[in-house]
Design a protein around this motif. Structure first.
Motif, short mmCIF file in Angstrom:
data_model
loop_
_atom_site.label_atom_id
_atom_site.label_comp_id
_atom_site.label_asym_id
_atom_site.label_seq_id
_atom_site.Cartn_x
_atom_site.Cartn_y
_atom_site.Cartn_z
N ALA A 163 0.83 -1.22 0.00
CA ALA A 163 0.00 0.00 0.00
C ALA A 163 0.86 1.26 0.00
CB ALA A 163 -0.93 -0.01 1.22
N LYS A 164 1.94 1.24 0.77
CA LYS A 164 2.78 2.44 0.90
C LYS A 164 3.66 2.66 -0.31
CE LYS A 164 2.96 1.92 5.94
NZ LYS A 164 3.77 1.41 7.08
N THR A 165 4.03 1.59 -1.01
CA THR A 165 4.98 1.73 -2.12
C THR A 165 4.31 1.75 -3.48
OG1 THR A 165 5.35 -0.65 -2.22
CG2 THR A 165 6.83 0.62 -0.81
N ARG A 166 3.00 1.58 -3.54
CA ARG A 166 2.30 1.73 -4.83
C ARG A 166 2.49 3.17 -5.30
NH1 ARG A 166 1.38 0.51 -9.53
NH2 ARG A 166 1.29 -1.64 -8.76
N PHE A 167 3.22 3.37 -6.41
CA PHE A 167 3.53 4.72 -6.88
C PHE A 167 2.29 5.34 -7.52
CE2 PHE A 167 5.08 7.80 -10.01
CZ PHE A 167 5.83 8.60 -9.17
N TRP A 211 -5.55 5.88 -3.48
CA TRP A 211 -5.67 7.15 -4.22
C TRP A 211 -5.69 8.29 -3.19
CZ3 TRP A 211 -7.88 8.22 -9.46
CH2 TRP A 211 -7.78 7.12 -10.31
N GLU A 212 -5.13 9.43 -3.56
CA GLU A 212 -5.12 10.56 -2.60
C GLU A 212 -6.53 10.95 -2.17
OE1 GLU A 212 -2.70 13.69 -4.21
OE2 GLU A 212 -0.87 12.81 -3.39
N HIS A 213 -7.54 10.78 -3.07
CA HIS A 213 -8.90 11.17 -2.68
C HIS A 213 -9.42 10.36 -1.50
CE1 HIS A 213 -10.55 8.12 -5.88
NE2 HIS A 213 -10.80 7.60 -4.68
N ALA A 214 -8.78 9.22 -1.22
CA ALA A 214 -9.23 8.35 -0.13
C ALA A 214 -8.74 8.82 1.24
CB ALA A 214 -8.74 6.92 -0.38
N TYR A 215 -7.73 9.70 1.25
CA TYR A 215 -7.15 10.06 2.55
C TYR A 215 -6.66 11.51 2.69
CZ TYR A 215 -2.62 9.24 0.19
OH TYR A 215 -1.55 9.28 -0.67
N TYR A 216 -6.58 12.25 1.58
CA TYR A 216 -5.85 13.52 1.60
C TYR A 216 -6.45 14.58 2.52
CZ TYR A 216 -2.15 16.52 -0.06
OH TYR A 216 -1.02 17.28 -0.12
N LEU A 217 -7.77 14.65 2.64
CA LEU A 217 -8.40 15.68 3.48
C LEU A 217 -7.95 15.56 4.93
CD1 LEU A 217 -12.15 15.76 2.33
CD2 LEU A 217 -10.38 17.49 1.93
N HIS A 218 -7.80 14.34 5.41
CA HIS A 218 -7.45 14.11 6.81
C HIS A 218 -5.95 13.88 7.02
CE1 HIS A 218 -8.22 12.99 10.97
NE2 HIS A 218 -7.52 11.89 10.81
N TYR A 219 -5.33 13.14 6.11
CA TYR A 219 -3.93 12.73 6.31
C TYR A 219 -2.94 13.51 5.44
CZ TYR A 219 -5.79 8.73 8.91
OH TYR A 219 -6.42 7.94 9.83
N GLN A 220 -3.46 14.33 4.49
CA GLN A 220 -2.60 15.04 3.54
C GLN A 220 -1.57 14.08 2.91
OE1 GLN A 220 -2.82 16.85 6.86
NE2 GLN A 220 -4.84 17.28 5.99
N ASN A 221 -0.29 14.38 3.03
CA ASN A 221 0.73 13.55 2.37
C ASN A 221 1.11 12.30 3.17
OD1 ASN A 221 1.83 15.37 4.31
ND2 ASN A 221 3.88 14.78 3.60
N ARG A 222 0.46 12.10 4.34
CA ARG A 222 0.90 11.02 5.24
C ARG A 222 0.19 9.70 4.92
NH1 ARG A 222 -0.55 15.21 8.32
NH2 ARG A 222 -2.16 14.02 9.39
N ARG A 223 0.40 9.17 3.73
CA ARG A 223 -0.24 7.91 3.36
C ARG A 223 0.07 6.79 4.37
NH1 ARG A 223 0.61 4.57 -2.29
NH2 ARG A 223 -0.03 6.51 -3.28
N ASP A 225 0.31 6.84 7.53
CA ASP A 225 -0.57 6.93 8.71
C ASP A 225 -1.97 6.40 8.38
OD1 ASP A 225 1.58 8.08 9.93
OD2 ASP A 225 0.72 10.10 10.10
N TYR A 226 -2.44 6.71 7.17
CA TYR A 226 -3.73 6.20 6.71
C TYR A 226 -3.70 4.68 6.60
CZ TYR A 226 -6.99 5.01 2.81
OH TYR A 226 -7.92 4.44 1.99
N VAL A 227 -2.61 4.15 6.08
CA VAL A 227 -2.48 2.70 5.92
C VAL A 227 -2.50 2.02 7.29
CG1 VAL A 227 -0.91 0.86 5.16
CG2 VAL A 227 -1.27 2.88 3.70
#
Ligand code: MN
Length: 248
Positions: A163-167, A211-223, A225-227
């Motif tokens: 999940a974290k390394t999917r470019f 996708w950024e739309h799944a987490y960006y509002l809350h986590y911004q660039n911190r994928r 943390d979302y994972v």
């Protein structure tokens, strides 16, 4: 638990449905009736959105309500709508399970691939999420995770890495491959393991939208943390149902 005879559980449904009967149901007009049943997405996905089984606030604080509302009512709704357009344009029978189309997606347009995948992936995603819980996998699913990965923790590590390394945009998956083994993979964009063009093919039973739309509002660039937070809202009962359907 109260049982409504007009609304049988999946277990009861499977117990009273032979494999031959199920196949007839999936391929015939009875599929639309099947979709009205709870847990229908375990055996077949339709071409319209199923209602979320929880409120937009239901996954707080791990996935915030605003993200859920936009994600379900805008992003996922658009995939479903565009999928129906593509089906009309390409003469696809929308009473069949979407899985049938995905299995031969190389024969269809990019619009079908992107939106068919997008709709299927989100329907699966909503179904394997639930109110925050400390519960983990158990029974046959836990046993298979241990057999396939060595330990539950090893599986979590592999899945998080995928999940974290999917470019860019894509998904991480836990799937059952052709030999019945559990495997972790990731796909770009809205592809998934059911597609004939997938590098790693099989039946997905758990998926994470990165996708950024799944987490960006809350986590911004911190994928990452979302994972990590994702595990708090996995509905392992729903994953176990998909595992059972994929292995029986
Ligand atoms: Mn999404």
């Amino acid at each position: 638990m109260k049982t409504d005879p007009s609304n049988p559980s999946r277990r009861e449904f499977l117990a009273t449905t032979t494999k031959a009967g199920l196949t007839v149901g999936l391929l015939g007009t009875a599929f639309s009736d099947l979709l009205a049943q709870p847990h229908q997405q375990v055996v077949g996905t339709g071409f319209t959105q199923t209602p979320l089984p929880y409120a937009y606030t239901g996954l707080e604080p791990h996935i915030d309500a605003r993200t859920m509302e936009i994600h379900y009512s805008k992003h996922a709704a658009a995939y479903a709508s565009n999928l129906r357009d593509a089906a009309k344009e390409e003469g696809v029978d929308t009473t069949q399970p979407l899985e049938q189309v995905l299995g031969s997606i190389s024969k269809y347009s990019a619009k079908m691939r992107n939106n068919g995948g997008g709709h299927y992936n989100h329907e699966l995603f909503w179904s394997i999420l639930g109110t925050a819980s400390e519960a983990g996998p158990e029974g046959a699913l836990l046993k298979s995770l241990k057999t396939s990965f060595g330990s539950y923790e090893a599986f979590v590590g592999q899945f998080e890495t995928a999940a974290k390394t999917r470019f860019g945009s894509g998904w991480a998956w836990l799937l059952v491959d052709a030999s019945g083994k559990l495997v972790v993979s990731s796909t770009p964009n809205q592809d998934n393991p059911l597609m004939d063009i997938a590098e790693v093919k099989g039946t997905p039973i758990l998926g994470l939208d990165v996708w950024e739309h799944a987490y960006y509002l809350h986590y911004q660039n911190r994928r990452p943390d979302y994972v990590t937070a994702f595990w708090k809202v996995v509905n392992w009962k729903a994953v176990a149902d998909r595992f059972a359907a994929a292995t029986t």
